[in-house]
Write an enzyme that holds these catalytic residues in place. Structure first.
Site, PDB file in Angstrom:
ATOM      1  N   LYS A  18       0.855  -1.198   0.000  1.00 33.39           N
ATOM      2  CA  LYS A  18       0.000   0.000   0.000  1.00 33.39           C
ATOM      3  C   LYS A  18       0.883   1.237   0.000  1.00 33.39           C
ATOM      4  O   LYS A  18       1.853   1.305   0.747  1.00 33.39           O
ATOM      5  CB  LYS A  18      -0.850  -0.007   1.279  1.00 33.39           C
ATOM      6  CG  LYS A  18      -2.078   0.862   1.217  1.00 33.39           C
ATOM      7  CD  LYS A  18      -3.211   0.159   0.504  1.00 33.39           C
ATOM      8  CE  LYS A  18      -4.575   0.729   0.800  1.00 33.39           C
ATOM      9  NZ  LYS A  18      -5.605   0.012   0.005  1.00 33.39           N
ATOM     10  N   THR A  78      -4.365  -5.161   1.298  1.00 30.19           N
ATOM     11  CA  THR A  78      -3.592  -3.924   1.460  1.00 30.19           C
ATOM     12  C   THR A  78      -4.359  -2.938   2.335  1.00 30.19           C
ATOM     13  O   THR A  78      -3.768  -2.103   3.012  1.00 30.19           O
ATOM     14  CB  THR A  78      -3.230  -3.289   0.097  1.00 30.19           C
ATOM     15  OG1 THR A  78      -4.418  -2.865  -0.550  1.00 30.19           O
ATOM     16  CG2 THR A  78      -2.460  -4.260  -0.775  1.00 30.19           C
TER      17      THR A  78
END
Ligand code: URC
Length: 325
Positions: A18, A78
């Site tokens: 991320k 994520t």
């Protein structure tokens, strides 16, 4: 001759994660007790706001089926990584972004046994106290109101790997400052370069020099980046103050020599570093008016047109004691 199987000696590239996880932690531990240097009055960070833009990537063979067969059973979403980072910002007891990156990496290893590597980087979002009127008629820094600084920001990168004995080791660590824009209106030159049929640039004996700078550094002992022992921590603010002091002192013959001289000063002030790296970009203004009627010294300049020149240079403590400056 048999053809070699693909990737016999190398492993494939595989990671996911991320980016742009924005974290604002208020009242983090203040950074106190850093080494004082002559180029800087900087004494530490209050950390009333520790702002960071974080990018995390996880590595591990266990993630292969998610790519090859669509099996998500070992996938950490994520979105959960983002929550993990934000939650741990509240648990973090240290005073630096580097320390936070290391703390979060270790927590990822602890939480998820199939994670083999963590690559995490951060861009610090500096907030400066605004000055407000004080009772004595002067000004004092506000305790609660801050102005976000738009230009240069500290950065850090950390890669950690799980070891065979289920501990963790630092694979790579670097800290730095990006987006530093410095201009010196006079007292720089650039001449003596090759003149041939491709040369149109006039020699400059007193040019206004405008540079964009990225400076990164690595510690001899990557753990010093954490800031747990502040006297061994190198503050990006102090590196900026060294760069601007050297710029002011030097009559530089080129950006190349300027960054070299800045690098020597940084390595001299901070013997705990093993490498300093530069990326500079030449944004020297173009002269529009060399003389103006109302001023003895004034000129008029405008921004340069692309393309822009750049220099990339790394230095180690071995560079101390060589060259000039
Ligand atoms: O400091 C400089 N270094 C160069 O290598 C260069 N080349 C150029 O055109 N201007 C400059 N300035």
């Amino acid at each position: 001759m048999k053809t070699k199987p693909l990737r016999e000696t190398t492993t494939r590239t595989m990671y996911y994660g991320k980016g742009d996880v924005f974290v604002y932690r208020t009242y983090a531990k203040p950074l106190k007790g850093i080494k004082q240097i002559p180029e800087s009055a900087f004494f530490g960070r209050k950390n009333t706001i520790l702002g960071m833009d974080i990018r995390i990537a996880l590595k591990g063979e266990a993630f292969l089926p998610s790519f090859t067969t669509g099996d998500n059973s070992l996938v950490i979403a994520t979105d959960s990584m983002k929550n993990f980072i934000l939650y741990h910002a509240g648990e973090y007891e240290g005073a630096t972004m580097e320390g936070f990156l290391e703390y979060v990496s270790k927590e990822f290893f602890k939480q998820y046994a199939h994670v083999q590597g963590v690559v995490i980087s951060g861009r610090q979002l500096p907030f400066i106290e605004v000055d407000v009127p004080a009772e004595d008629g002067g000004f004092k820094p506000s305790a609660t109101v801050f102005r976000q600084r738009q230009l240069e920001y500290p950065v850090a990168l950390l890669e950690m790997a799980r070891t065979e004995d289920d501990d963790y080791e630092i694979v790579e660590q670097s800290s730095g400052i990006e987006g530093l824009h410095l201009v010196k209106v006079r007292g720089s030159s650039f001449h003596g370069y090759i003149k041939d049929e491709f040369t149109t640039l006039p020699e400059a004996f007193d040019r206004p020099l405008f540079i964009y700078l990225t400076i990164r550094w690595r510690y001899k002992n990557g753990k010093d980046a954490r800031g747990k022992y502040p006297v061994n921590y190198v503050c990006a603010e102090q590196v900026v103050h060294i760069a601007q002091t050297v710029f002011a002192e030097e009559n530089s013959p080129s950006i190349q020599h300027l960054v070299y001289t800045i690098g020597k000063r940084i390595l001299d002030r901070f013997p705990q570093l093993t490498e300093v790296m530069f990326e500079s970009n030449n944004r020297t203004w173009e002269t529009v008016l060399d003389e103006i009627p109302s001023s003895l010294e004034g000129k008029v300049f405008t921004d340069p047109q692309p393309p822009y020149g750049f220099q990339v240079f790394s230095m180690t403590p071995e560079d101390l004691g060589t060259g000039e400056g």
